[in-house]
Design a protein around this motif. Structure first.
Motif, PDB file in Angstrom:
ATOM      1  N   LEU A 132       0.839  -1.206   0.000  1.00 30.19           N
ATOM      2  CA  LEU A 132       0.000   0.000   0.000  1.00 30.19           C
ATOM      3  C   LEU A 132       0.869   1.249   0.000  1.00 30.19           C
ATOM      4  CD1 LEU A 132      -2.615  -1.039   2.682  1.00 30.19           C
ATOM      5  CD2 LEU A 132      -3.018  -0.805   0.245  1.00 30.19           C
ATOM      6  N   ARG A 133       0.533   2.183  -0.870  1.00 28.15           N
ATOM      7  CA  ARG A 133       1.252   3.453  -0.876  1.00 28.15           C
ATOM      8  C   ARG A 133       0.710   4.360   0.217  1.00 28.15           C
ATOM      9  NH1 ARG A 133       1.081   5.533  -6.857  1.00 28.15           N
ATOM     10  NH2 ARG A 133       1.064   7.421  -5.612  1.00 28.15           N
ATOM     11  N   TRP A 134       1.596   5.205   0.752  1.00 30.90           N
ATOM     12  CA  TRP A 134       1.224   6.118   1.817  1.00 30.90           C
ATOM     13  C   TRP A 134       0.116   7.052   1.341  1.00 30.90           C
ATOM     14  CZ3 TRP A 134       1.155  11.390   2.436  1.00 30.90           C
ATOM     15  CH2 TRP A 134       0.999  11.850   3.731  1.00 30.90           C
ATOM     16  N   THR A 135       0.186   7.502   0.102  1.00 34.28           N
ATOM     17  CA  THR A 135      -0.823   8.436  -0.409  1.00 34.28           C
ATOM     18  C   THR A 135      -2.200   7.783  -0.508  1.00 34.28           C
ATOM     19  OG1 THR A 135      -0.121   7.895  -2.659  1.00 34.28           O
ATOM     20  CG2 THR A 135       0.810   9.874  -1.664  1.00 34.28           C
ATOM     21  N   ARG A 136      -2.234   6.477  -0.804  1.00 33.53           N
ATOM     22  CA  ARG A 136      -3.522   5.784  -0.861  1.00 33.53           C
ATOM     23  C   ARG A 136      -4.134   5.682   0.534  1.00 33.53           C
ATOM     24  NH1 ARG A 136      -4.806  -0.318  -2.982  1.00 33.53           N
ATOM     25  NH2 ARG A 136      -7.066  -0.103  -2.875  1.00 33.53           N
ATOM     26  N   LEU A 137      -3.306   5.332   1.513  1.00 33.01           N
ATOM     27  CA  LEU A 137      -3.799   5.287   2.892  1.00 33.01           C
ATOM     28  C   LEU A 137      -4.303   6.657   3.332  1.00 33.01           C
ATOM     29  CD1 LEU A 137      -1.047   3.092   4.551  1.00 33.01           C
ATOM     30  CD2 LEU A 137      -3.446   2.484   4.316  1.00 33.01           C
TER      31      LEU A 137
END
Length: 91
Positions: free
Chosen positions: A39-44
Motif C-alpha cells: 500500500l502506498r502512503w498516499t492511498r492510505l
C-alpha cells in the motif's frame, strides 16, 4: 464572507481529518510495515481523508455544530475504518 475567507473556513473545518489521516497513514506504514508494504502512503492518506471528511460533515449534521466530542469520536472512526479495511483486504 469573501471567496478566500470561505476557502480558509472550509480548509480549517477539514484540517483535523486530513492531519489525523496523515498521522495514521504514517503510523500504519511504521507499525504494520509488512502488511502495508504493497500500500502506498498516499492511498492510505486519501482513503483516511475521505472517511474523515465524511465523518466531519456527518457530525456537523448530527450535532449541529463543529467541535463536539461525539464528532471527534466519529472523526477517529471515519479515518481509521478505511485504513483498517485497506489493510485487511490485502491479506
Amino acid at each position: 464572507m469573501g471567496p478566500i475567507d470561505a476557502f480558509w473556513h472550509l480548509a480549517n473545518l477539514f484540517a483535523p481529518a486530513w492531519g489525523l489521516a496523515a498521522l495514521l497513514a504514517g503510523a500504519v506504514k511504521l507499525v504494520w510495515w509488512r502488511e502495508a508494504k504493497a500500500l502506498r502512503w498516499t492511498r492510505l492518506w486519501a482513503w483516511g481523508s475521505a472517511g474523515g471528511a465524511a465523518a466531519v460533515v456527518l457530525a456537523l449534521l448530527v450535532c449541529g455544530r463543529d467541535g463536539a466530542m461525539a464528532g471527534y469520536a466519529l472523526l477517529v472512526l471515519g479515518v481509521a475504518l478505511p485504513q483498517w479495511w485497506l489493510l485487511s483486504a490485502k491479506r
